[in-house]
Every structure is written in structure tokens, then in C-alpha cells.
Write an enzyme that holds these catalytic residues in place. Structure first.
Site, PDB file in Angstrom:
ATOM      1  N   ASP A   6       0.842  -1.209   0.000  1.00 47.44           N
ATOM      2  CA  ASP A   6       0.000   0.000   0.000  1.00 47.44           C
ATOM      3  C   ASP A   6       0.870   1.250   0.000  1.00 47.44           C
ATOM      4  OD1 ASP A   6      -2.542   1.287   0.026  1.00 47.44           O
ATOM      5  OD2 ASP A   6      -2.195   1.829   2.113  1.00 47.44           O
ATOM      6  N   SER A   7       0.221   2.384  -0.310  1.00 46.21           N
ATOM      7  CA  SER A   7       0.908   3.670  -0.284  1.00 46.21           C
ATOM      8  C   SER A   7       1.102   4.170   1.146  1.00 46.21           C
ATOM      9  CB  SER A   7       0.064   4.690  -1.045  1.00 46.21           C
ATOM     10  OG  SER A   7      -1.228   4.753  -0.455  1.00 46.21           O
ATOM     11  N   CYS A  69      -3.579  -0.894  -2.566  1.00 47.35           N
ATOM     12  CA  CYS A  69      -3.809   0.510  -2.908  1.00 47.35           C
ATOM     13  C   CYS A  69      -4.531   0.618  -4.264  1.00 47.35           C
ATOM     14  CB  CYS A  69      -2.460   1.214  -2.981  1.00 47.35           C
ATOM     15  SG  CYS A  69      -2.574   2.930  -3.462  1.00 47.35           S
ATOM     16  N   ASN A  70      -5.679   1.271  -4.270  1.00 48.72           N
ATOM     17  CA  ASN A  70      -6.416   1.445  -5.529  1.00 48.72           C
ATOM     18  C   ASN A  70      -5.646   2.321  -6.503  1.00 48.72           C
ATOM     19  OD1 ASN A  70      -9.647   0.663  -5.672  1.00 48.72           O
ATOM     20  ND2 ASN A  70      -8.785   0.631  -3.615  1.00 48.72           N
ATOM     21  N   GLU A 148      -7.693   9.702   8.122  1.00 50.84           N
ATOM     22  CA  GLU A 148      -6.423   9.655   8.871  1.00 50.84           C
ATOM     23  C   GLU A 148      -6.432  10.602  10.066  1.00 50.84           C
ATOM     24  OE1 GLU A 148      -2.921   9.486   6.433  1.00 50.84           O
ATOM     25  OE2 GLU A 148      -3.709   7.757   5.323  1.00 50.84           O
ATOM     26  N   CYS A 180     -11.128   2.954  -2.891  1.00 48.18           N
ATOM     27  CA  CYS A 180     -10.015   3.517  -2.110  1.00 48.18           C
ATOM     28  C   CYS A 180      -9.919   2.744  -0.805  1.00 48.18           C
ATOM     29  CB  CYS A 180     -10.279   4.993  -1.818  1.00 48.18           C
ATOM     30  SG  CYS A 180      -8.989   5.750  -0.803  1.00 48.18           S
ATOM     31  N   THR A 181      -8.685   2.503  -0.376  1.00 52.15           N
ATOM     32  CA  THR A 181      -8.463   1.735   0.851  1.00 52.15           C
ATOM     33  C   THR A 181      -9.162   2.335   2.076  1.00 52.15           C
ATOM     34  OG1 THR A 181      -6.429   3.026   1.021  1.00 52.15           O
ATOM     35  CG2 THR A 181      -6.231   0.755   0.219  1.00 52.15           C
ATOM     36  N   HIS A 182      -9.285   3.669   2.105  1.00 51.39           N
ATOM     37  CA  HIS A 182      -9.792   4.331   3.314  1.00 51.39           C
ATOM     38  C   HIS A 182     -11.322   4.376   3.420  1.00 51.39           C
ATOM     39  CE1 HIS A 182      -5.690   5.764   3.110  1.00 51.39           C
ATOM     40  NE2 HIS A 182      -5.800   6.421   4.250  1.00 51.39           N
TER      41      HIS A 182
END
Ligand code: DGL
Length: 261
Positions: A6-7, A69-70, A148, A180-182
Site C-alpha cells: 500500500d501507499s 492501494c487502488n 487519517e 479507495c483503501t480508506h
């Protein structure tokens, strides 16, 4: 060992989805916190970082790689899957496949980082699977920092989600990909704002499910993977704030180790 790339720490939603499905499998996670977020970067930079991240995971003994990560999946996915001869899973295909399966054809929405939406990778994949699909997308660049910051229940977050989803809502989509991961962390707000008749697709669980099914169907790969339930989490930069944000995306405390990368 399953390598997860992931980023940053958002990809812990994918690590969580994988460990829920494959609890005994050894996993190594790498979040490129020194260079992420990738969502505002160019394809060249993201591809370079993705290749370096995969090298790191291979050196740690990964036999398969999951690009959580998308943004990396959209900008670098095709190039990297061609380059390595081990199974590499990216986040776009499984979510796109599920969307064409469940959409009742009134339209598929996609939300993601600016880079994800500008790449057009989701639209391309969805139209490959169903040329008649109607796809509309919206970049939601403020959602990653809101997650975050832990602003999960703030009125400001609800307002921003509503504003981002408005163009998709007026086009009366019936399915929405959270690309998106978030975004799974904001799932309840997203569902409330887009309306309960819209089916939400969580790209972290669809990619984890794809990996589980693949291993079930490919015992020759499954046999290579260690199953002692060992997990390690590496990041390329570490701060107190990142530790807190990681707890939000993983859903519980996680021990992050910083490595030179
Ligand atoms: N992991 C990224 C994604 O899923 C979000 C964070 C970033 O911009 O790097 O697209």
C-alpha cells in the site's frame, strides 16, 4: 507468505479483510508512508514506487502479492502484473466484476482518489466486462485525510461526503464502488448519503475474497504459503500520528516497524 502493498496505512483495511478470511496465513504488509499518499501523484512515480514496494515484499519471502492501494492498482497494476511471474492481485478487477454482477443497470458509480478517477481504469474495466454499463465517477480527495485525522463522526465529514456524492446521486446509480483503501471506514456515512437502495462495493473485501477463492482453486500455490499465522507490518516512515491512524484503518492496535526503503 502473502505480501500486501500500500501507499500508506489505508491498505490495512485489506490486511484486515485478508486476515479475517485467511487467519492462519503468514502475511507481510508494506505501507510506503515515506512516499504516499499516491492519490495526487503521477503514473510514473506511482509505478516506480509500486515496483520498489513489490521488490521489498519479494525479498521478505512473499509468494503472492496483493496491491491493496487502488491508486497503485489503477496506475501501475497492468505493468506490474505483466512483469512478475507470480500471482499479483490488484484492487480494481474484483470490485469491477462484482459491480457488473449486482448492478441492475441503472448505473455504477465509482469514487476514489483523484489519480484513480483521472486514470479511468475502473470505467475501462467495467466496460470491458459489460459494454452497456453506465459508469459515473467522482474524485473525493478530502476523504483520505479525514479518515487519517479520525474525523469519522464529524458533521464536516458528513457534509463533504454529501457534496462529493451529489453528482452520483442525481444520476441515480444503483451500485457504488468505494475505490479507495480508506473509504470502508466511512461506509456508514457513504451509505446514508448515497441512499440505502444503492449497493456499496468495498474494494478491500472484494480483493481479499478474490485471493481466498484463488487459493482454494490453486492448491499448488496454496501449498507454498506458510500458515503459522505470522504477520509483520512495515512502513517506510513512522510517526505517532501514523500509529493512531493505523489503529483506525486496521480496527485494532498494530505494531508498525519502520524500515529504510
Ligand atoms: N491507498 C490509496 C488508494 O487506495 C489512498 C491513499 C493514497 O492516496 O495513497 O487509492
Amino acid at each position: 507468505m502473502i505480501g500486501i502493498l500500500d501507499s500508506g496505512i489505508g491498505g490495512l483495511t485489506v490486511a484486515r479483510a485478508l486476515s479475517d478470511r485467511l487467519p492462519d496465513y503468514n502475511m507481510v504488509f508494506f505501507g510506503d508512508t515515506a512516499r504516499g499518499p499516491y492519490g495526487s501523484k503521477s503514473a510514473e512515480i506511482v509505478t516506480d514506487c509500486t515496483l520498489r514496494g513489490i521488490d521489498f515484499l519479494l525479498n521478505r519471502g512473499s509468494e503472492i502479492i496483493v496491491i491493496a492501494c487502488n491508486t497503485a492498482s489503477c496506475l501501475a497494476g497492468e505493468r506490474v502484473t505483466e512483469r512478475f511471474d507470480i500471482p499479483i492481485f490488484e484492487a480494481v478487477t474484483p470490485a469491477a466484476e462484482l459491480s457488473v454482477e449486482i448492478s441492475e443497470k441503472s448505473g455504477i458509480g465509482v469514487i476514489g482518489t483523484r489519480a484513480v478517477i483521472d486514470s479511468g481504469a475502473y470505467e475501462k474495466k467495467i466496460r470491458e466486462l459489460d459494454p452497456r454499463a453506465r459508469v459515473c465517477s467522482a474524485a473525493c480527495p478530502l476523504l483520505v485525510p479525514l479518515v487519517e485525522e479520525g474525523w469519522l463522526r464529524k458533521p464536516e465529514t458528513r457534509m463533504i461526503v454529501k457534496k462529493y456524492l451529489h453528482p452520483l446521486k442525481v444520476r441515480q446509480i444503483d451500485t457504488l464502488i468505494m475505490g479507495c483503501t480508506h473509504y470502508p471506514i466511512l461506509k456508514k456515512i457513504i451509505q446514508r448519503k448515497i441512499g440505502k437502495r444503492v449497493s456499496l462495493i468495498d474494494s478491500s473485501t472484494t480483493v481479499a475474497e478474490k485471493v481466498r477463492q484463488f487459493l482454494e482453486q490453486h492448491p499448488e500455490t496454496d501449498d507454498l504459503l506458510g500458515k503459522e499465522g505470522e504477520t509483520e507490518f512495515f512502513v517506510s516512515d513512522l510517526t505517532e500520528h501514523l500509529k493512531k491512524a493505523a489503529k483506525v484503518t486496521f480496527g485494532r492496535n498494530v505494531l508498525l516497524k519502520r524500515i529504510e526503503h
